[in-house]
Motif scaffolding. Structure first.
Motif, PDB file in Angstrom:
ATOM      1  N   SER A   8      29.148   4.174 -22.184  1.00 49.67           N
ATOM      2  CA  SER A   8      28.335   3.300 -21.336  1.00 49.67           C
ATOM      3  C   SER A   8      27.835   2.109 -22.151  1.00 49.67           C
ATOM      4  N   PHE A   9      27.181   1.159 -21.475  1.00 49.70           N
ATOM      5  CA  PHE A   9      26.603   0.015 -22.170  1.00 49.70           C
ATOM      6  C   PHE A   9      25.590   0.491 -23.206  1.00 49.70           C
ATOM      7  N   GLU A  10      24.736   1.431 -22.825  1.00 48.28           N
ATOM      8  CA  GLU A  10      23.711   1.927 -23.743  1.00 48.28           C
ATOM      9  C   GLU A  10      24.332   2.606 -24.960  1.00 48.28           C
ATOM     10  N   GLU A  11      25.394   3.368 -24.751  1.00 48.26           N
ATOM     11  CA  GLU A  11      26.060   4.026 -25.879  1.00 48.26           C
ATOM     12  C   GLU A  11      26.698   3.000 -26.812  1.00 48.26           C
ATOM     13  N   ALA A  12      27.315   1.972 -26.243  1.00 50.14           N
ATOM     14  CA  ALA A  12      27.920   0.924 -27.064  1.00 50.14           C
ATOM     15  C   ALA A  12      26.846   0.162 -27.834  1.00 50.14           C
ATOM     16  N   ALA A  13      25.721  -0.108 -27.185  1.00 54.63           N
ATOM     17  CA  ALA A  13      24.616  -0.798 -27.852  1.00 54.63           C
ATOM     18  C   ALA A  13      24.075   0.043 -29.004  1.00 54.63           C
ATOM     19  N   TYR A  14      23.914   1.329 -28.770  1.00 55.70           N
ATOM     20  CA  TYR A  14      23.437   2.228 -29.824  1.00 55.70           C
ATOM     21  C   TYR A  14      24.398   2.200 -31.012  1.00 55.70           C
ATOM     22  N   LEU A  15      25.690   2.251 -30.720  1.00 55.23           N
ATOM     23  CA  LEU A  15      26.708   2.205 -31.767  1.00 55.23           C
ATOM     24  C   LEU A  15      26.559   0.937 -32.607  1.00 55.23           C
ATOM     25  N   VAL A  16      26.395  -0.205 -31.948  1.00 59.12           N
ATOM     26  CA  VAL A  16      26.287  -1.476 -32.661  1.00 59.12           C
ATOM     27  C   VAL A  16      24.988  -1.547 -33.467  1.00 59.12           C
ATOM     28  N   TRP A  17      23.889  -1.083 -32.909  1.00 55.91           N
ATOM     29  CA  TRP A  17      22.611  -1.131 -33.611  1.00 55.91           C
ATOM     30  C   TRP A  17      22.509  -0.130 -34.759  1.00 55.91           C
ATOM     31  N   PHE A  18      22.943   1.118 -34.509  1.00 58.01           N
ATOM     32  CA  PHE A  18      22.681   2.198 -35.450  1.00 58.01           C
ATOM     33  C   PHE A  18      23.895   2.635 -36.272  1.00 58.01           C
ATOM     34  N   PRO A  59      25.686   7.789 -30.206  1.00 57.23           N
ATOM     35  CA  PRO A  59      24.513   8.658 -30.080  1.00 57.23           C
ATOM     36  C   PRO A  59      24.861  10.030 -29.512  1.00 57.23           C
ATOM     37  N   ASP A  60      24.068  11.041 -29.902  1.00 55.14           N
ATOM     38  CA  ASP A  60      24.145  12.310 -29.197  1.00 55.14           C
ATOM     39  C   ASP A  60      23.286  12.198 -27.941  1.00 55.14           C
ATOM     40  N   VAL A  61      23.187  13.247 -27.178  1.00 56.11           N
ATOM     41  CA  VAL A  61      22.477  13.187 -25.895  1.00 56.11           C
ATOM     42  C   VAL A  61      21.018  12.807 -26.082  1.00 56.11           C
ATOM     43  N   THR A  62      20.366  13.404 -27.048  1.00 55.38           N
ATOM     44  CA  THR A  62      18.949  13.115 -27.289  1.00 55.38           C
ATOM     45  C   THR A  62      18.743  11.669 -27.708  1.00 55.38           C
ATOM     46  N   GLN A  63      19.591  11.177 -28.606  1.00 54.32           N
ATOM     47  CA  GLN A  63      19.475   9.786 -29.062  1.00 54.32           C
ATOM     48  C   GLN A  63      19.744   8.802 -27.927  1.00 54.32           C
ATOM     49  N   LEU A  64      20.718   9.126 -27.087  1.00 55.90           N
ATOM     50  CA  LEU A  64      21.021   8.260 -25.959  1.00 55.90           C
ATOM     51  C   LEU A  64      19.859   8.215 -24.972  1.00 55.90           C
ATOM     52  N   ASN A  65      19.297   9.362 -24.663  1.00 58.48           N
ATOM     53  CA  ASN A  65      18.171   9.407 -23.730  1.00 58.48           C
ATOM     54  C   ASN A  65      16.955   8.664 -24.282  1.00 58.48           C
ATOM     55  N   THR A  66      16.757   8.755 -25.580  1.00 58.39           N
ATOM     56  CA  THR A  66      15.650   8.028 -26.216  1.00 58.39           C
ATOM     57  C   THR A  66      15.848   6.523 -26.083  1.00 58.39           C
ATOM     58  N   LEU A  67      17.082   6.059 -26.340  1.00 61.69           N
ATOM     59  CA  LEU A  67      17.360   4.629 -26.209  1.00 61.69           C
ATOM     60  C   LEU A  67      17.182   4.170 -24.767  1.00 61.69           C
ATOM     61  N   LYS A  68      17.694   4.936 -23.819  1.00 56.67           N
ATOM     62  CA  LYS A  68      17.542   4.563 -22.412  1.00 56.67           C
ATOM     63  C   LYS A  68      16.069   4.433 -22.041  1.00 56.67           C
ATOM     64  N   LYS A  69      15.250   5.364 -22.519  1.00 51.29           N
ATOM     65  CA  LYS A  69      13.818   5.315 -22.223  1.00 51.29           C
ATOM     66  C   LYS A  69      13.174   4.080 -22.849  1.00 51.29           C
ATOM     67  N   GLN A  70      13.570   3.764 -24.079  1.00 46.97           N
ATOM     68  CA  GLN A  70      13.019   2.582 -24.744  1.00 46.97           C
ATOM     69  C   GLN A  70      13.380   1.305 -23.979  1.00 46.97           C
ATOM     70  N   LEU A  71      14.615   1.211 -23.538  1.00 50.46           N
ATOM     71  CA  LEU A  71      15.036   0.040 -22.771  1.00 50.46           C
ATOM     72  C   LEU A  71      14.262  -0.061 -21.463  1.00 50.46           C
ATOM     73  N   LYS A  72      14.083   1.061 -20.789  1.00 47.75           N
ATOM     74  CA  LYS A  72      13.346   1.061 -19.526  1.00 47.75           C
ATOM     75  C   LYS A  72      11.869   0.737 -19.729  1.00 47.75           C
ATOM     76  N   ASP A  73      11.285   1.249 -20.803  1.00 46.93           N
ATOM     77  CA  ASP A  73       9.865   1.017 -21.078  1.00 46.93           C
ATOM     78  C   ASP A  73       9.564  -0.436 -21.417  1.00 46.93           C
ATOM     79  N   ARG A  84      13.451  -4.195 -27.489  1.00 46.69           N
ATOM     80  CA  ARG A  84      12.522  -4.851 -26.554  1.00 46.69           C
ATOM     81  C   ARG A  84      13.079  -6.186 -26.057  1.00 46.69           C
ATOM     82  N   LEU A  85      13.567  -7.013 -26.954  1.00 50.34           N
ATOM     83  CA  LEU A  85      14.089  -8.320 -26.556  1.00 50.34           C
ATOM     84  C   LEU A  85      15.312  -8.182 -25.652  1.00 50.34           C
ATOM     85  N   THR A  86      16.162  -7.210 -25.955  1.00 51.11           N
ATOM     86  CA  THR A  86      17.342  -6.971 -25.117  1.00 51.11           C
ATOM     87  C   THR A  86      16.930  -6.521 -23.722  1.00 51.11           C
TER      88      THR A  86
END
Length: 362
Positions: A41-51, A55-69, A118-120
């Motif tokens: 997904s977009f979030e998984e690709a973004a995580y890959l580029v940033w980190f 991501p595993d499931v927990t890392q992906l869910n954390t990123l999704k929450k951060q983006l939503k927050d 946050r900026l993204t």
């Protein structure tokens, strides 16, 4: 010897992405782009580029929450948006509002991944707020049950988008979130190399992206598709344009000497949607005609479809106005820009190229 525009000059080492222009390959963190668009997904690709890893499931869910927050605009940003003149173009609006965001948090040196997230997260909200504002419509708040791309479409249009449109736009945004040391990424890294803050770096990148030589190609493709749809003869339209010496927008690339791997991935996604949208079908028909004519009329040039050709077809299919093309590109490329700034900060050397004086001495 001077290489104008620093063409071909290696100015940095990176772990983020690799472009093989001769073979038509693009990699994010060692993963080929075709595999990424098929599997993530977009979030998984973004995580890959940033980190640097998937991501595993927990890392992906954390990123999704951060983006939503971080989707909500703070009050000072809304006030600025409400005061900007209607005539101000959307890229300038994004640049202005992101610049103002610097007052909301401590964005000092060194930049952090949390700041990048946050900026993204903010950019799609800025775009949607401005779009609804100019249409005289009430702003649509984000939905926490929708992921990055689906929520972007929802905020702009006020309704949950269909699956085909989400998947097509998500594929495009994955393909454009990073692309090496292009002009805007270079701008971001140069700014960051002075130990300026992340907001300043991405503001510089946004200003660079605004230029039509960098972020404006899809509009020209839309004009081509509209003319072909009106006349009903792709070969006639393309022959006439080439005979006049006009550049065929959406074909050829400065880096790729063969087929643009992003265009291949985007076309593969659109083939899954064949028959679902007339503009997507028309784009595939025009591509075949154009490539044949380019081979005939410009032999040896190896001019193939680039990513912006199919991006234009997607934007047309989801009824996205031309003025939203480059801002949408910007919404995805925020990931790559911020990743490069983070990388620059880890092993920083200020960019300080030389120039050669060619004037006279008096």
């Amino acid at each position: 010897m001077i290489e104008k525009g620093l063409k071909g000059i290696v100015a940095a080492e990176t772990l983020i992405s690799h472009i093989d222009g001769e073979k038509g390959k693009l990699y994010y963190r060692g993963y080929e782009i075709r595999d990424i668009t098929k599997r993530y997904s977009f979030e998984e690709a973004a995580y890959l580029v940033w980190f640097g890893h998937v991501p595993d499931v927990t890392q992906l869910n954390t990123l999704k929450k951060q983006l939503k927050d971080n989707r909500d605009l703070q009050e000072n940003l809304r006030v600025i948006l409400d005061q900007l003149p209607p005539s101000m173009d959307l890229m300038s609006v994004i640049r202005t509002v992101i610049s103002a965001e610097a007052g909301n948090l401590d964005y000092g040196w060194k930049p952090t991944t949390s700041q990048a997230i946050r900026l993204t997260a903010l950019v799609p909200t800025i775009i949607a707020y401005r779009k609804r504002q100019l249409e005289g419509k009430e702003f649509v708040s984000h939905r926490s049950d929708l992921d990055f791309v689906a929520n972007y479409l929802y905020m702009m249009n006020g309704k949950v988008p269909i699956k085909a449109h989400i998947e097509a736009l998500e594929t495009y945004m994955i393909l454009t979130l990073e692309h090496g040391m292009n002009a805007s990424t270079f701008s971001a890294r140069v700014t960051a190399s002075t130990e300026s803050d992340l907001v300043s770096a991405v503001t510089a990148a946004i200003g660079t992206m605004k230029g039509p030589l960098h972020g404006g190609a899809p509009s020209g493709v839309i004009e081509l598709l509209n003319e072909i749809a009106l006349i009903g003869d792709a070969e006639k339209v393309i022959r006439e344009r080439l005979a006049k010496g006009e550049k065929l927008m959406g074909f050829g690339h400065r880096v790729y000497k063969t087929r643009d791997p992003r265009a291949i991935s985007l076309k593969a996604k659109l083939l899954e949607m064949a028959g679902e949208d007339q503009w997507l079908d028309l784009a595939m028909e025009v591509e075949d005609t154009a490539i044949n004519l380019l081979a005939e009329l410009k032999p040896g040039r190896s001019l193939y479809t680039n990513v912006e050709f199919y991006a234009a077809a997607i934007m047309k299919a989801i009824n996205m106005d031309a003025e939203l093309f480059t801002p949408t590109f910007t919404a995805s490329r925020m990931v790559g820009w911020t990743a490069h700034v983070l990388e620059q900060a880890e092993n920083n050397t200020i960019f300080r190229p030389q120039s050669r004086y060619v004037g006279t001495f008096r």
